[in-house]
Design an enzyme around this catalytic site. Structure first.
Site, mmCIF file in Angstrom:
data_model
loop_
_atom_site.group_PDB
_atom_site.id
_atom_site.type_symbol
_atom_site.label_atom_id
_atom_site.label_comp_id
_atom_site.label_asym_id
_atom_site.label_seq_id
_atom_site.Cartn_x
_atom_site.Cartn_y
_atom_site.Cartn_z
ATOM 1 N N GLY A 30 6.026 -41.681 26.072
ATOM 2 C CA GLY A 30 5.504 -40.293 25.785
ATOM 3 C C GLY A 30 5.021 -39.284 27.132
ATOM 4 N N GLY A 86 0.182 -44.345 25.284
ATOM 5 C CA GLY A 86 -0.635 -43.035 24.581
ATOM 6 C C GLY A 86 -0.824 -43.277 23.166
ATOM 7 N N GLY A 100 4.600 -40.850 17.613
ATOM 8 C CA GLY A 100 5.119 -39.526 17.695
ATOM 9 C C GLY A 100 6.494 -39.328 18.534
ATOM 10 N N GLU A 107 6.502 -50.457 21.202
ATOM 11 C CA GLU A 107 5.095 -50.520 21.733
ATOM 12 C C GLU A 107 4.148 -51.352 21.018
ATOM 13 O OE1 GLU A 107 4.743 -45.763 22.401
ATOM 14 O OE2 GLU A 107 4.091 -46.218 20.570
#
Ligand SMILES: O=C[C@H](O)[C@H](O)[C@H](O)COP(=O)(O)O
Length: 226
Positions: A30, A86, A100, A107
């Site tokens: 991100g 993030g 997002g 992740e």
């Protein structure tokens, strides 16, 4: 007044200090993580710091290599000392929404194989209750329209994420369905429900997964610890 981007940068640069020579480091994905990578790239050049980076997306792997990092797959390391990533929202219990950028599956895999995790956010992402940010759910492309219907029946207000009118494709070739929930009263119950839906690969609720949040704010960078 500092911009959101400046606050992301401050959080990313501050978190780079958590990385020590010789560590194996999970590298998130991100725009905030990009600043972390920049900071780590500078430490490699200036101080000769060496660490192994385990990326959570192809984007991060490419950018890390560009900056001179040694990049290894999760399958090629024994353990990860720290993962820095993030987040889209963080609540007071340090639970969060991620994905997002559509990277939540890798992740979560990297995070669950890390001794400790830290998130880097600007202060706008710290909320009392999760759910304003649409919850990303990675699903298999096959049958996803049926899954959208089931999620709609459950009141989750699902929307297939599009890019230029086409479904967004994750690094695993899957699709993202964003759930417009407005508020999530019981994140644990929702996480269980989503994990049990056939066709769901991984959802973006990250519960009890991080120990530290580095928050870039107008009054300076603060740390929240569990
Ligand atoms: O899939 C993407 C990740 O979960 C990101 O870490 C998250 O969306 C935050 O991204 P950004 O730092 O760009 O706001």
């Amino acid at each position: 007044m500092k911009s959101q981007d400046e606050l992301k940068k401050e959080a990313g640069y501050r978190a780079a200090d958590l990385v020590e020579d010789g560590m194996t480091v999970g590298l998130g994905t991100g725009s905030t993580v990009r600043y972390l990578l920049d900071a780590l790239g500078e430490r490699i050049k200036k101080d000769g710091v060496h660490f192994i980076g385990v990326p959570t997306s192809k984007r991060t792997a490419d950018y890390g290599r560009e900056l001179g990092m040694e990049i290894k797959s999760l399958d090629d390391v024994d353990q990860i000392d720290i993962t820095i990533d993030g987040a889209d929202e963080v609540d007071p219990d340090l639970n969060g929404i991620k994905g997002g950028g559509g990277a939540q599956t890798w992740e979560k895999l990297v995070a669950t194989n890390s001794k400790t995790c830290a998130w880097i956010v600007d202060e706008s992402k710290v909320v009392d209750q999760l759910g304003k940010f649409p919850l990303p759910v990675e699903v298999l492309a096959y049958g996803h329209k049926q899954l959208v219907k089931r999620m709609a029946d459950l009141g989750y207000r699902p929307e297939v994420r599009l890019v230029d009118g086409q479904p967004f494709e994750t690094d695993e070739g899957n699709i993202i369905i964003d759930l417009h929930l407005d508020q999530i009263d019981d994140p644990y119950a929702l996480a269980d429900k989503l994990s049990n839906m056939t066709g769901v690969v991984e959802h973006g609720l990250f519960l009890d997964m991080t120990q530290t949040v580095v928050i870039g704010g107008q009054d300076g960078t603060k740390l929240m610890n569990k």
